[in-house]
Design an enzyme around this catalytic site. Structure first.
Site, mmCIF file in Angstrom:
data_model
loop_
_atom_site.group_PDB
_atom_site.id
_atom_site.type_symbol
_atom_site.label_atom_id
_atom_site.label_comp_id
_atom_site.label_asym_id
_atom_site.label_seq_id
_atom_site.Cartn_x
_atom_site.Cartn_y
_atom_site.Cartn_z
ATOM 1 N N SER A 186 0.861 -1.195 0.000
ATOM 2 C CA SER A 186 0.000 0.000 0.000
ATOM 3 C C SER A 186 0.888 1.232 0.000
ATOM 4 C CB SER A 186 -0.867 0.024 1.255
ATOM 5 O OG SER A 186 -1.525 1.267 1.385
ATOM 6 N N TYR A 220 -1.446 -0.087 10.754
ATOM 7 C CA TYR A 220 -1.698 -0.463 9.355
ATOM 8 C C TYR A 220 -0.482 -0.091 8.498
ATOM 9 C CZ TYR A 220 -3.680 -0.894 4.711
ATOM 10 O OH TYR A 220 -3.888 -1.257 3.397
HETATM 11 P P1 NDP Z 1 -11.718 -5.543 0.717
HETATM 12 O O1 NDP Z 1 -12.128 -5.373 2.145
HETATM 13 O O2 NDP Z 1 -12.717 -5.243 -0.324
HETATM 14 O O3 NDP Z 1 -11.150 -7.014 0.497
HETATM 15 C C1 NDP Z 1 -10.327 -7.632 1.454
HETATM 16 C C2 NDP Z 1 -10.217 -9.111 1.111
HETATM 17 O O4 NDP Z 1 -9.305 -9.729 2.030
HETATM 18 C C3 NDP Z 1 -11.545 -9.824 1.235
HETATM 19 O O5 NDP Z 1 -11.674 -10.743 0.182
HETATM 20 C C4 NDP Z 1 -11.434 -10.545 2.564
HETATM 21 O O6 NDP Z 1 -12.180 -11.758 2.510
HETATM 22 C C5 NDP Z 1 -9.934 -10.851 2.610
HETATM 23 N N1 NDP Z 1 -9.472 -11.034 3.975
HETATM 24 C C6 NDP Z 1 -9.350 -10.088 4.937
HETATM 25 N N2 NDP Z 1 -8.954 -10.640 6.082
HETATM 26 C C7 NDP Z 1 -8.816 -11.973 5.850
HETATM 27 C C8 NDP Z 1 -8.452 -13.073 6.636
HETATM 28 N N3 NDP Z 1 -8.128 -12.926 7.929
HETATM 29 N N4 NDP Z 1 -8.424 -14.294 6.079
HETATM 30 C C9 NDP Z 1 -8.753 -14.468 4.782
HETATM 31 N N5 NDP Z 1 -9.099 -13.462 3.970
HETATM 32 C C10 NDP Z 1 -9.147 -12.232 4.505
HETATM 33 O O7 NDP Z 1 -10.437 -4.602 0.553
HETATM 34 P P2 NDP Z 1 -9.414 -4.371 -0.650
HETATM 35 O O8 NDP Z 1 -9.757 -5.170 -1.818
HETATM 36 O O9 NDP Z 1 -9.279 -2.912 -0.802
HETATM 37 O O10 NDP Z 1 -8.080 -4.899 0.031
HETATM 38 C C11 NDP Z 1 -7.257 -5.886 -0.547
HETATM 39 C C12 NDP Z 1 -5.809 -5.600 -0.159
HETATM 40 O O11 NDP Z 1 -5.436 -4.348 -0.717
HETATM 41 C C13 NDP Z 1 -5.560 -5.486 1.342
HETATM 42 O O12 NDP Z 1 -4.325 -6.105 1.646
HETATM 43 C C14 NDP Z 1 -5.476 -3.984 1.566
HETATM 44 O O13 NDP Z 1 -4.710 -3.671 2.693
HETATM 45 C C15 NDP Z 1 -4.829 -3.552 0.278
HETATM 46 N N6 NDP Z 1 -4.970 -2.159 -0.099
HETATM 47 C C16 NDP Z 1 -6.205 -1.590 -0.243
HETATM 48 C C17 NDP Z 1 -6.302 -0.266 -0.628
HETATM 49 C C18 NDP Z 1 -7.615 0.447 -0.760
HETATM 50 O O14 NDP Z 1 -7.619 1.711 -0.790
HETATM 51 N N7 NDP Z 1 -8.731 -0.236 -0.866
HETATM 52 C C19 NDP Z 1 -5.110 0.530 -0.923
HETATM 53 C C20 NDP Z 1 -3.874 -0.168 -0.724
HETATM 54 C C21 NDP Z 1 -3.818 -1.467 -0.345
HETATM 55 P P3 NDP Z 1 -13.118 -12.318 3.664
HETATM 56 O O15 NDP Z 1 -13.636 -11.147 4.438
HETATM 57 O O16 NDP Z 1 -14.159 -13.084 2.921
HETATM 58 O O17 NDP Z 1 -12.201 -13.179 4.451
HETATM 59 C C1 8X3 Z 2 -5.099 1.690 1.783
HETATM 60 C C2 8X3 Z 2 -4.765 3.056 1.365
HETATM 61 O O1 8X3 Z 2 -4.050 5.349 2.214
HETATM 62 O O2 8X3 Z 2 -6.032 4.338 3.222
HETATM 63 O O3 8X3 Z 2 -3.955 0.927 1.986
HETATM 64 O O4 8X3 Z 2 -3.851 3.528 3.752
HETATM 65 S S1 8X3 Z 2 -4.660 4.114 2.720
#
Ligand code: NDP
Ligand code: 8X3
Length: 249
Positions: A136, A149
């Protein structure tokens, strides 16, 4: 047929990446805790081959058992997308909830390691493969209240770099994608279901869509073996830094 293992495919970036990889011709293993979401994804993508595994990445034994249940070819995927994770809470360190910290450390760092550990024997034996860790912008720069985080994503950044070095002799390439603001369920999870607060994060500008990040990931993993795009920062067009966003009133 090439194979890809995508964690966190029940939502957001992981789901979009799974769809894009399936359309690019990969046989998929999609994982997450919400089996019904994964089953729905498999149904949506049918007749493309999709295998569903429901487990919590924090549970090392469950990860190992799930991987062991796969046919041998899928235990050694061509591509591993370590995406599962997220943020829990947005508080100063002095008032943060240690239970939130545990969730982030356990999923974003230990979870990534658990999945990688379960799949590496097969991948290294094959002497080929590509791992993409989802970091991220939060792992690249500090922002107020991001504390744990940000720390987990900084850990993903250093793990990616060190994994790449360790795995160099094995032919398994390792890279990282660092998204900025992507509108997914991320903020709903961070704010524990407070949808109004989550919506405010994306107000007044066009955030990235999960599909925008998925396209980058698919481009990276489909480069030929002599090319590793090692690290990519993907920001929203209106975003200059983690919390510097040009919003229209
Ligand atoms: P979502 O919340 O939409 O998706 C998160 C996914 O991770 C879900 O499929 C969830 O599945 C899975 N997950 C979370 N915790 C667990 C767990 N303990 N075990 C198994 N699966 C898990 O968020 P994003 O798609 O945005 O996030 C995906 C990745 O991208 C993350 O690592 C996040 O930190 C990163 N990210 C996101 C950004 C954003 O702005 N959205 C920016 C930068 C990075 P389920 O709940 O079914 O287990
Ligand atoms: C998710 C993006 O800027 O909210 O990783 O941390 S931020």
């Amino acid at each position: 047929m090439k194979t890809a293992f995508v964690t966190g495919a029940s939502s957001g970036i992981g789901r979009a990446t799974a769809v894009a990889l399936a359309k690019a011709g990969y046989e998929l293993v999609v994982t997450g805790r919400r089996r019904e979401r994964l089953d729905a994804l498999a149904t949506e993508l049918a007749p493309l081959p999709v295998h569903v595994l429901a487990f919590d990445v924090r549970d090392r034994a469950a990860v190992a058992a799930a991987v062991a249940s796969l046919p041998e070819a899928l235990r050694a995927p061509d591509v591993l997308i370590n995406n599962a994770g997220g943020a829990h809470g947005l508080s100063p360190i002095q008032t943060g909830d240690p239970a939130d910290w545990d969730q982030m450390l356990d999923a974003n760092v230990r979870g990534l390691l658990n999945v990688t550990h379960a799949l590496l024997p097969g991948m290294t034996a094959r002497q080929t493969g590509f791992i993409v860790n989802i970091g991220s912008i939060a792992g690249q720069e500090a922002y107020a209240n991001g504390n744990v985080y940000c720390a987990t994503k900084a850990a993903v950044n250093m793990l990616t770099k060190t994994m790449r070095l360790d795995l160099l002799p094995t032919g398994v390439r390792v890279a990282e994608v660092n998204p900025g603001a992507v509108e997914t369920e991320f903020s709903q999870v961070r704010f524990k279901g407070d949808e109004a607060r989550a919506a405010k994060v994306y107000e007044g500008f066009q955030p990235l869509r999960a599909e925008d990040v998925a396209e980058v990931i698919v481009f990276m993993v489909t480069r030929p073996p002599h090319v590793t795009i090692a690290e990519v920062l993907v920001l929203a067009g209106a975003q200059g830094a983690a919390t510097t966003i040009s919003r229209k009133a």
